[in-house]
Enzyme design. Structure first.
Site, mmCIF file in Angstrom:
data_model
loop_
_atom_site.group_PDB
_atom_site.id
_atom_site.type_symbol
_atom_site.label_atom_id
_atom_site.label_comp_id
_atom_site.label_asym_id
_atom_site.label_seq_id
_atom_site.Cartn_x
_atom_site.Cartn_y
_atom_site.Cartn_z
ATOM 1 N N ASN A 109 0.857 -1.190 0.000
ATOM 2 C CA ASN A 109 0.000 0.000 0.000
ATOM 3 C C ASN A 109 0.890 1.236 0.000
ATOM 4 O O ASN A 109 2.037 1.184 0.453
ATOM 5 C CB ASN A 109 -0.898 0.009 1.243
ATOM 6 C CG ASN A 109 -1.871 1.170 1.238
ATOM 7 O OD1 ASN A 109 -2.437 1.515 0.186
ATOM 8 N ND2 ASN A 109 -2.062 1.809 2.373
ATOM 9 N N HIS A 111 0.804 5.182 1.377
ATOM 10 C CA HIS A 111 0.053 6.037 2.288
ATOM 11 C C HIS A 111 0.736 7.399 2.369
ATOM 12 O O HIS A 111 1.941 7.475 2.623
ATOM 13 C CB HIS A 111 -0.022 5.399 3.673
ATOM 14 C CG HIS A 111 -0.817 6.227 4.632
ATOM 15 N ND1 HIS A 111 -2.196 6.307 4.561
ATOM 16 C CD2 HIS A 111 -0.447 7.057 5.638
ATOM 17 C CE1 HIS A 111 -2.628 7.133 5.503
ATOM 18 N NE2 HIS A 111 -1.592 7.607 6.167
ATOM 19 N N SER A 138 4.777 7.000 2.402
ATOM 20 C CA SER A 138 5.356 5.702 2.766
ATOM 21 C C SER A 138 4.752 4.598 1.896
ATOM 22 O O SER A 138 3.541 4.591 1.657
ATOM 23 C CB SER A 138 5.015 5.353 4.227
ATOM 24 O OG SER A 138 5.353 6.399 5.107
ATOM 25 N N ASP A 147 -2.958 0.924 7.701
ATOM 26 C CA ASP A 147 -1.749 1.753 7.492
ATOM 27 C C ASP A 147 -0.666 1.408 8.512
ATOM 28 O O ASP A 147 0.142 2.272 8.882
ATOM 29 C CB ASP A 147 -2.088 3.249 7.585
ATOM 30 C CG ASP A 147 -3.142 3.669 6.586
ATOM 31 O OD1 ASP A 147 -3.153 3.112 5.475
ATOM 32 O OD2 ASP A 147 -3.961 4.548 6.908
#
Ligand code: GRF
Length: 214
Positions: A109, A111, A138, A147
Protein backbone atom coordinates in the site's frame (compact mmCIF):
# COMPACT_ATOMS: atom_id res chain seq x y z
CA UNK A 1 13.02 -14.40 -14.51
CA UNK A 2 9.32 -14.48 -15.46
CA UNK A 3 7.58 -11.12 -15.13
CA UNK A 4 5.85 -10.58 -11.79
CA UNK A 5 2.08 -10.65 -12.13
CA UNK A 6 0.47 -7.63 -10.54
CA UNK A 7 -3.12 -6.90 -9.65
CA UNK A 8 -3.69 -3.22 -8.86
CA UNK A 9 -6.64 -2.07 -6.74
CA UNK A 10 -7.89 1.50 -7.11
CA UNK A 11 -10.82 3.74 -6.19
CA UNK A 12 -9.95 6.97 -7.94
CA UNK A 13 -7.67 8.87 -10.27
CA UNK A 14 -5.05 6.15 -10.52
CA UNK A 15 -2.01 8.38 -10.96
CA UNK A 16 0.05 5.83 -9.03
CA UNK A 17 -1.35 3.11 -11.26
CA UNK A 18 -0.20 5.20 -14.24
CA UNK A 19 3.31 5.48 -12.83
CA UNK A 20 3.45 1.69 -12.48
CA UNK A 21 1.98 1.14 -15.98
CA UNK A 22 4.67 3.44 -17.40
CA UNK A 23 7.48 1.70 -15.52
CA UNK A 24 6.30 -1.71 -16.74
CA UNK A 25 6.04 -0.40 -20.31
CA UNK A 26 9.48 1.16 -20.41
CA UNK A 27 11.06 -1.97 -18.98
CA UNK A 28 12.11 -0.46 -15.66
CA UNK A 29 9.99 -3.04 -13.87
CA UNK A 30 9.91 -6.65 -15.01
CA UNK A 31 6.21 -7.00 -14.27
CA UNK A 32 2.92 -7.45 -16.02
CA UNK A 33 -0.32 -5.90 -14.77
CA UNK A 34 -2.79 -8.76 -15.03
CA UNK A 35 -5.77 -6.64 -13.96
CA UNK A 36 -6.96 -3.43 -12.39
CA UNK A 37 -9.85 -3.77 -9.96
CA UNK A 38 -11.92 -0.83 -8.72
CA UNK A 39 -14.72 -0.60 -6.19
CA UNK A 40 -16.01 2.44 -8.10
CA UNK A 41 -17.29 2.25 -11.66
CA UNK A 42 -16.35 5.88 -12.38
CA UNK A 43 -12.75 5.70 -11.17
CA UNK A 44 -10.58 7.47 -13.76
CA UNK A 45 -7.89 4.85 -13.22
CA UNK A 46 -10.11 2.39 -15.13
CA UNK A 47 -9.71 4.59 -18.23
CA UNK A 48 -5.95 4.56 -17.77
CA UNK A 49 -6.00 0.76 -17.58
CA UNK A 50 -8.17 0.42 -20.69
CA UNK A 51 -5.89 2.76 -22.62
CA UNK A 52 -2.97 0.52 -21.68
CA UNK A 53 -4.87 -2.62 -22.72
CA UNK A 54 -5.12 -3.96 -19.17
CA UNK A 55 -8.20 -6.01 -18.17
CA UNK A 56 -10.41 -4.27 -15.62
CA UNK A 57 -13.00 -5.39 -13.11
CA UNK A 58 -15.45 -3.33 -11.08
CA UNK A 59 -16.74 -4.71 -7.82
CA UNK A 60 -18.97 -2.21 -6.06
CA UNK A 61 -19.10 -2.44 -2.29
CA UNK A 62 -22.66 -1.12 -2.55
CA UNK A 63 -23.79 -4.48 -3.93
CA UNK A 64 -22.80 -6.30 -0.74
CA UNK A 65 -24.49 -6.31 2.66
CA UNK A 66 -21.33 -6.69 4.72
CA UNK A 67 -17.62 -5.96 4.51
CA UNK A 68 -16.96 -9.69 4.88
CA UNK A 69 -19.21 -10.56 1.93
CA UNK A 70 -17.56 -7.90 -0.23
CA UNK A 71 -14.05 -9.01 0.64
CA UNK A 72 -14.90 -12.64 0.03
CA UNK A 73 -15.91 -11.79 -3.53
CA UNK A 74 -12.99 -9.39 -3.94
CA UNK A 75 -10.61 -12.15 -2.90
CA UNK A 76 -12.22 -14.41 -5.46
CA UNK A 77 -11.72 -11.83 -8.23
CA UNK A 78 -8.11 -11.11 -7.19
CA UNK A 79 -7.31 -14.84 -7.04
CA UNK A 80 -8.73 -15.36 -10.52
CA UNK A 81 -5.89 -13.24 -11.94
CA UNK A 82 -3.25 -15.27 -10.05
CA UNK A 83 -1.11 -12.36 -8.93
CA UNK A 84 2.34 -12.60 -7.32
CA UNK A 85 1.79 -9.14 -5.88
CA UNK A 86 -1.31 -7.09 -5.06
CA UNK A 87 -0.78 -3.34 -5.25
CA UNK A 88 -3.20 -1.04 -3.42
CA UNK A 89 -3.04 2.31 -5.19
CA UNK A 90 -5.61 4.62 -3.65
CA UNK A 91 -8.00 1.77 -2.84
CA UNK A 92 -10.23 3.42 -0.26
CA UNK A 93 -11.45 0.37 1.59
CA UNK A 94 -10.51 -1.21 4.88
CA UNK A 95 -9.72 -4.85 4.19
CA UNK A 96 -10.81 -7.77 6.35
CA UNK A 97 -8.33 -10.10 8.01
CA UNK A 98 -9.16 -13.01 5.72
CA UNK A 99 -8.18 -11.12 2.61
CA UNK A 100 -5.06 -9.60 4.15
CA UNK A 101 -3.86 -12.95 5.47
CA UNK A 102 -4.17 -14.57 2.06
CA UNK A 103 -1.75 -12.03 0.58
CA UNK A 104 0.43 -11.22 3.57
CA UNK A 105 3.92 -10.34 2.34
CA UNK A 106 2.49 -10.03 -1.16
CA UNK A 107 0.39 -6.91 -0.78
CA UNK A 108 1.63 -3.31 -0.81
CA UNK A 109 0.00 0.00 0.00
CA UNK A 110 1.04 3.61 -0.42
CA UNK A 111 0.05 6.04 2.29
CA UNK A 112 0.57 9.79 2.11
CA UNK A 113 2.36 10.38 5.40
CA UNK A 114 5.61 9.56 7.12
CA UNK A 115 4.24 6.51 8.93
CA UNK A 116 3.68 5.83 11.78
CA UNK A 117 2.49 9.44 11.75
CA UNK A 118 -1.01 10.16 10.46
CA UNK A 119 -2.58 6.82 9.74
CA UNK A 120 -6.02 7.28 8.19
CA UNK A 121 -7.40 10.24 6.23
CA UNK A 122 -6.64 13.96 5.71
CA UNK A 123 -2.94 13.46 6.22
CA UNK A 124 -1.82 16.62 4.38
CA UNK A 125 -4.01 18.93 6.46
CA UNK A 126 -2.98 17.16 9.65
CA UNK A 127 0.71 17.71 8.86
CA UNK A 128 0.03 21.42 8.19
CA UNK A 129 -2.07 21.81 11.35
CA UNK A 130 0.71 20.24 13.42
CA UNK A 131 3.28 22.70 11.96
CA UNK A 132 5.41 19.80 10.81
CA UNK A 133 8.59 20.81 8.99
CA UNK A 134 8.36 17.64 6.91
CA UNK A 135 5.57 15.53 5.51
CA UNK A 136 5.84 12.73 3.01
CA UNK A 137 4.78 9.33 1.82
CA UNK A 138 5.36 5.70 2.77
CA UNK A 139 5.10 2.42 0.89
CA UNK A 140 4.44 -0.47 3.23
CA UNK A 141 3.41 -4.10 3.37
CA UNK A 142 -0.26 -4.54 4.24
CA UNK A 143 -1.18 -6.17 7.53
CA UNK A 144 -4.43 -6.23 9.44
CA UNK A 145 -3.63 -2.95 11.15
CA UNK A 146 -4.81 -0.06 8.94
CA UNK A 147 -1.75 1.75 7.49
CA UNK A 148 0.25 -0.19 10.07
CA UNK A 149 2.30 -2.83 8.21
CA UNK A 150 6.10 -2.81 7.89
CA UNK A 151 7.34 0.28 6.08
CA UNK A 152 9.57 -0.30 3.06
CA UNK A 153 10.37 3.13 1.67
CA UNK A 154 9.62 6.74 2.58
CA UNK A 155 10.16 10.03 0.78
CA UNK A 156 10.15 13.30 2.70
CA UNK A 157 8.59 16.52 1.46
CA UNK A 158 9.25 19.88 3.14
CA UNK A 159 6.12 21.70 4.31
CA UNK A 160 6.24 25.28 2.99
CA UNK A 161 4.89 28.31 4.79
CA UNK A 162 1.95 28.93 2.47
CA UNK A 163 1.12 25.32 1.76
CA UNK A 164 -2.49 24.25 1.54
CA UNK A 165 -3.50 20.61 1.70
CA UNK A 166 -3.73 20.74 -2.12
CA UNK A 167 -0.30 22.23 -2.84
CA UNK A 168 1.34 19.90 -0.34
CA UNK A 169 -0.52 16.88 -1.73
CA UNK A 170 0.69 17.75 -5.24
CA UNK A 171 4.34 17.63 -4.14
CA UNK A 172 3.75 14.42 -2.18
CA UNK A 173 2.19 12.89 -5.29
CA UNK A 174 5.37 13.59 -7.29
CA UNK A 175 7.29 11.49 -4.78
CA UNK A 176 4.62 8.77 -4.78
CA UNK A 177 5.09 8.31 -8.51
CA UNK A 178 8.79 7.69 -7.96
CA UNK A 179 8.81 5.49 -4.89
CA UNK A 180 5.88 3.18 -5.66
CA UNK A 181 7.33 1.89 -8.96
CA UNK A 182 10.70 1.56 -7.24
CA UNK A 183 9.31 -0.69 -4.51
CA UNK A 184 7.41 -2.79 -7.07
CA UNK A 185 10.68 -3.11 -8.96
CA UNK A 186 12.48 -4.36 -5.83
CA UNK A 187 9.73 -6.89 -5.22
CA UNK A 188 9.78 -8.09 -8.83
CA UNK A 189 13.55 -8.57 -8.58
CA UNK A 190 12.93 -10.73 -5.48
CA UNK A 191 14.99 -8.37 -3.35
CA UNK A 192 12.14 -7.55 -0.99
CA UNK A 193 10.23 -9.61 1.53
CA UNK A 194 8.32 -9.27 4.77
CA UNK A 195 9.18 -10.88 8.09
CA UNK A 196 6.99 -10.79 11.21
CA UNK A 197 7.00 -7.02 11.68
CA UNK A 198 9.66 -5.62 9.41
CA UNK A 199 10.61 -5.50 5.77
CA UNK A 200 13.77 -7.08 4.38
CA UNK A 201 15.64 -5.59 1.42
CA UNK A 202 18.67 -7.35 -0.04
CA UNK A 203 18.70 -9.67 2.99
CA UNK A 204 18.95 -6.74 5.41
CA UNK A 205 16.28 -5.81 7.92
CA UNK A 206 14.92 -2.34 7.20
CA UNK A 207 14.40 0.06 10.11
CA UNK A 208 10.88 0.78 11.37
CA UNK A 209 10.62 3.82 9.07
CA UNK A 210 11.83 1.82 6.06
CA UNK A 211 14.50 3.01 3.66
CA UNK A 212 14.63 6.66 2.59
CA UNK A 213 14.30 8.00 -0.92
CA UNK A 214 16.52 9.43 -2.29
C1 GRF B 1 -2.48 8.73 -3.01
O1 GRF B 1 -2.32 9.94 -2.37
C2 GRF B 1 -2.06 7.60 -2.14
O2 GRF B 1 -1.01 7.93 -1.29
C3 GRF B 1 -3.32 7.32 -1.35
O3 GRF B 1 -4.36 7.54 -2.26
C4 GRF B 1 -3.95 8.44 -3.27
C5 GRF B 1 -4.18 7.79 -4.60
O4 GRF B 1 -3.94 8.67 -5.67
N1 GRF B 1 -3.29 6.00 -0.79
P1 GRF B 1 -4.03 8.14 -7.16
O5 GRF B 1 -5.42 7.54 -7.35
O6 GRF B 1 -2.95 7.12 -7.37
O7 GRF B 1 -3.84 9.34 -8.03
Amino acid sequence: MAPTRLVVLISGSGSNLQAIIDSCKNGEINAHIAAVISNKADAYGLERAKKAGIPTAVLSHKDFATREAYDEQLLHVIDSFEPNLVVLAGFMRILTGNLVQKYVGKMLNIHPSLLPKYQGLNTHQRAIDANDAFHGVSVHFVTEELDGGPVILQAKVAVLENDTAETLAARVHEQEHIIYPLVVKWFSEQRLSMEADYAVLDKKQLPAHGAHYP
